[in-house]
Design an enzyme around this catalytic site. Structure first.
Site, PDB file in Angstrom:
ATOM      1  N   HIS A 192      19.103   7.253  80.605  1.00  0.00           N
ATOM      2  CA  HIS A 192      18.944   7.477  82.044  1.00  0.00           C
ATOM      3  C   HIS A 192      19.533   6.319  82.845  1.00  0.00           C
ATOM      4  CE1 HIS A 192      16.448  10.877  80.837  1.00  0.00           C
ATOM      5  NE2 HIS A 192      15.904  10.040  79.970  1.00  0.00           N
TER       6      HIS A 192
ATOM      7  N   GLU B  64      10.769   5.707  82.969  1.00  0.00           N
ATOM      8  CA  GLU B  64      11.435   5.521  81.688  1.00  0.00           C
ATOM      9  C   GLU B  64      12.595   4.538  81.782  1.00  0.00           C
ATOM     10  OE1 GLU B  64      13.691   8.208  78.230  1.00  0.00           O
ATOM     11  OE2 GLU B  64      12.905   9.165  80.041  1.00  0.00           O
TER      12      GLU B  64
ATOM     13  N   HIS C  37      14.865   5.621  74.354  1.00  0.00           N
ATOM     14  CA  HIS C  37      14.196   6.414  75.396  1.00  0.00           C
ATOM     15  C   HIS C  37      12.694   6.175  75.351  1.00  0.00           C
ATOM     16  CE1 HIS C  37      17.581   9.113  76.640  1.00  0.00           C
ATOM     17  NE2 HIS C  37      18.080   8.637  75.490  1.00  0.00           N
TER      18      HIS C  37
ATOM     19  N   GLU D 175      12.307   7.458  70.570  1.00  0.00           N
ATOM     20  CA  GLU D 175      11.295   7.621  71.613  1.00  0.00           C
ATOM     21  C   GLU D 175      10.231   6.547  71.379  1.00  0.00           C
ATOM     22  OE1 GLU D 175      11.599   9.406  74.105  1.00  0.00           O
ATOM     23  OE2 GLU D 175      12.616  11.290  73.690  1.00  0.00           O
TER      24      GLU D 175
END
Length: 598
Positions: free
Chosen positions: A428, A443, A496, A560
């Site tokens: 992102h 995030e 992430h 993650e």
């Protein structure tokens, strides 16, 4: 993690390929203020030692980063809720400055401000809730009168700007101000021996000397005075020995006015500082460090026989605080001070780094903060020490808690092949915050600091690292893939943070994804390291069709690091210390895989 942005785009790819390389100065890579937590987080590319203080009129917390320049960080962030704005600027050539300015009528308890280093490159500033002042300071005005200098500089309320300091630079003078950018009027006496710089709507700090001897740039001395005018005016007078030199004034939008001679003057070498003393240009002959002593268990004093310059900051390898003094030598009989169980320092080490450089390494005892290095006189340095709970000295400097010992990790696996290229991809960025979780944690604010530290740790072990982004920029999915392909990367690691419904705070833990068997082993090794070294819940290694791992040709994984919606994970992901722990675990996993497969 979110998956909306799948349309390929080539925008931003030119600036996105960043191969880290050593730099002389640290660079501010990332910062963000979280209004819900009243917390500032910032990251640099190498170790720094912040200096913080609370200043009034207007009330603001000023954090200086010596030896640091700006990267591509945003320059301001409007906040609200008692905090008006957070802004970043280059205070001088060697100092980046972060200012947290409060709304009018609000203040902070400086004893509750906490500046902590998770690592020498990752720092948090935790603010208490801003408190509303019962009534703002009254503004006392007087009828307009002829502007005549006063004998002293009285305290003036209601001014939009405050003149705090004057110092010499290699090119002229720097007037340090706070508050609004002042309007400047310039005038000259008839005999051209006095040059007046009037800073409108400006108050002179009571700590600033009224007369400052200079003896450089054709200036004998500087006079500082407060004019009786409405609004108040601060006058800076240059008393000239050479009336043929012309000067100009330029106001900076970030806390200062620069005075530079424009004609009739040959530039000199860098002169010493004035009012108050700061680092000066070193003399031709090396200074001799004649004594080092611990004074009142609150200061480490370093005495020399002539003026000193210095740099200081936390050492990445030892987590010691280091003072480096160029153009200096240790006296034959100088020794470290004697320390006992009650001393605020665990150890003090002196060494002659080379023929003309002295390094003093200090490790504080438990519960002791280092507030920075002052220079009470040209030949004396004072390292300020403060025990937890001790009231800060006047002027409201904020103690800084050093990073924990043992950073960076010293037991990372070695790699036999220094030609390995790893692409580290922080997910992102820019207008895409990624997942948003408990207390508004985002995030993109989590994964960028982790990725930057992973890159730093890998480089220390001889790995060449390519970051898809190193700041808060917008980058689509396809350019991330192209960066990996064009750099002929051996591995691709995308970082992430996860999310689920806010109604499921019970869901916490680490997940690792791969697309093809090419990336399965890499996923397993990194996942095991993350779980073992962070203690987070193990949610397994899974196969998925995420764009960046499906379209890269090298072994690729998507990590993650936890759930921003998780009751357990969210506060840990918001903690720089935990993020540093996560970065070390990821780097360890990558190095283990490289060790086993290359």
């Amino acid at each position: 993690m979110r998956f909306e942005r799948i349309i390929p785009s080539l925008l931003g790819i030119v600036g996105a390929l960043i191969i880290a390389s050593p730099a002389e100065a640290a660079r501010l890579q990332f910062w963000r203020f979280n209004p819900s937590q009243n917390q500032l987080v910032f990251t640099t590319d190498s170790g720094v030692q912040p200096r913080a203080q609370l200043i009034s009129n207007p009330t603001r917390l000023v954090i200086d980063l010596p030896g640091t320049t700006l990267g591509n960080s945003n320059l301001s962030q409007l906040v609200g809720g008692g905090v008006r704005e957070v802004r970043v600027g280059q205070f001088d050539a060697q100092t980046a400055r972060i200012v947290i300015e409060l709304d009018p009528g609000y203040t902070l308890d400086p004893q509750q401000v906490q500046v902590r280093g998770a690592t020498p490159t990752q720092w948090t500033v935790q603010l208490p809730t801003p408190e509303r002042v019962e009534s703002p300071p009254s503004v006392t005005t007087q009828p307009p009168s002829e502007s005549t200098p006063q004998e002293s500089s009285p305290s003036v309320s209601g001014a939009a700007t405050q003149l705090e300091n004057v110092r010499v630079t290699p090119d002229g003078f720097f007037l340090r101000t706070s508050g609004a950018v002042p309007e400047i009027e310039v005038d000259r006496s008839r005999n051209r021996r006095e040059l007046y710089f009037d800073l409108e709507n400006t108050a002179v700090s009571s700590q600033l000397a009224a007369e400052i001897p200079v003896g450089r740039f054709g200036v004998e001395q500087i006079q500082i005075s407060q004019l009786e005018s409405d609004p108040p005016t601060a006058r800076v007078t240059l008393e000239l020995s050479d009336p043929n030199i012309d000067w100009e004034a330029t106001a900076s939008e970030f806390g200062g006015v620069v005075l530079i001679p424009t004609s009739g003057f040959a530039r000199e070498d860098e002169p010493p500082s004035v009012a108050p003393p700061v680092a000066q240009a070193a003399p031709a002959e090396p200074a001799t460090i004649e004594g080092i002593q611990l004074s009142n268990n609150s200061q480490l004093l370093i005495q020399a026989n002539q003026p000193l310059t210095f740099t200081s900051g936390w050492d990445r390898a030892t987590a010691d605080y280091q003072i480096t003094i160029p153009n200096a030598r240790l006296a034959n009989n100088v020794d470290s001070p004697q320390l006992d169980a009650s001393s605020p320092l665990r150890r003090v080490r002196l060494r002659q780094e080379d023929n003309d450089t002295v390094v003093i390494s200090v490790q504080p005892a438990a519960g002791v903060n280092i507030s920075g290095v002052n220079q009470p006189s040209q030949q004396l340095l004072s390292l300020e020490l403060q025990r937890a709970g001790q009231r800060p000295p006047s002027g409201n400097p904020i103690p800084v808690t050093p990073p924990r010992a043992g950073y960076p990790p010293t037991d990372l696996p070695g790699v036999p092949n220094s030609r390995i290229v790893v692409v580290v991809d922080p997910g992102h960025g820019g207008p895409d915050p990624g997942a948003i979780g408990i207390n508004g944690i985002r995030e993109k604010d989590i994964v960028l600091p982790i990725a930057l530290e992973v890159a730093s740790l890998l480089e220390q072990q001889g790995i060449q690292v390519v970051l898809t982004r190193q700041d808060d920029r917008d980058l689509d999915l396809e350019p991330r893939v192209q960066i990996a392909e064009r750099s002929n990367a051996n591995l691709f690691v995308s970082i992430h943070a996860n999310a689920i419904s806010m109604s499921r705070p019970d869901v916490n833990g680490i997940e690792t994804y791969y697309y093809s068997n090419n990336g399965l082993r890499l996923a397993q090794v990194i996942h095991a390291s993350m779980v073992q070294n962070t203690g987070s819940a193990d949610r397994g290694v899974r196969q998925a069709r995420f764009y960046v791992i499906r379209n890269t040709s090298m072994p690729a994984v998507l990590l993650e690091t936890g759930f921003v919606t998780g009751r357990d994970d969210a506060p840990r992901l918001g903690d720089p210390t935990y993020r540093s722990q996560m970065a070390g675990a990821i780097a360890r996993g990558i190095l283990l895989y490289v060790q086993q497969n290359f």
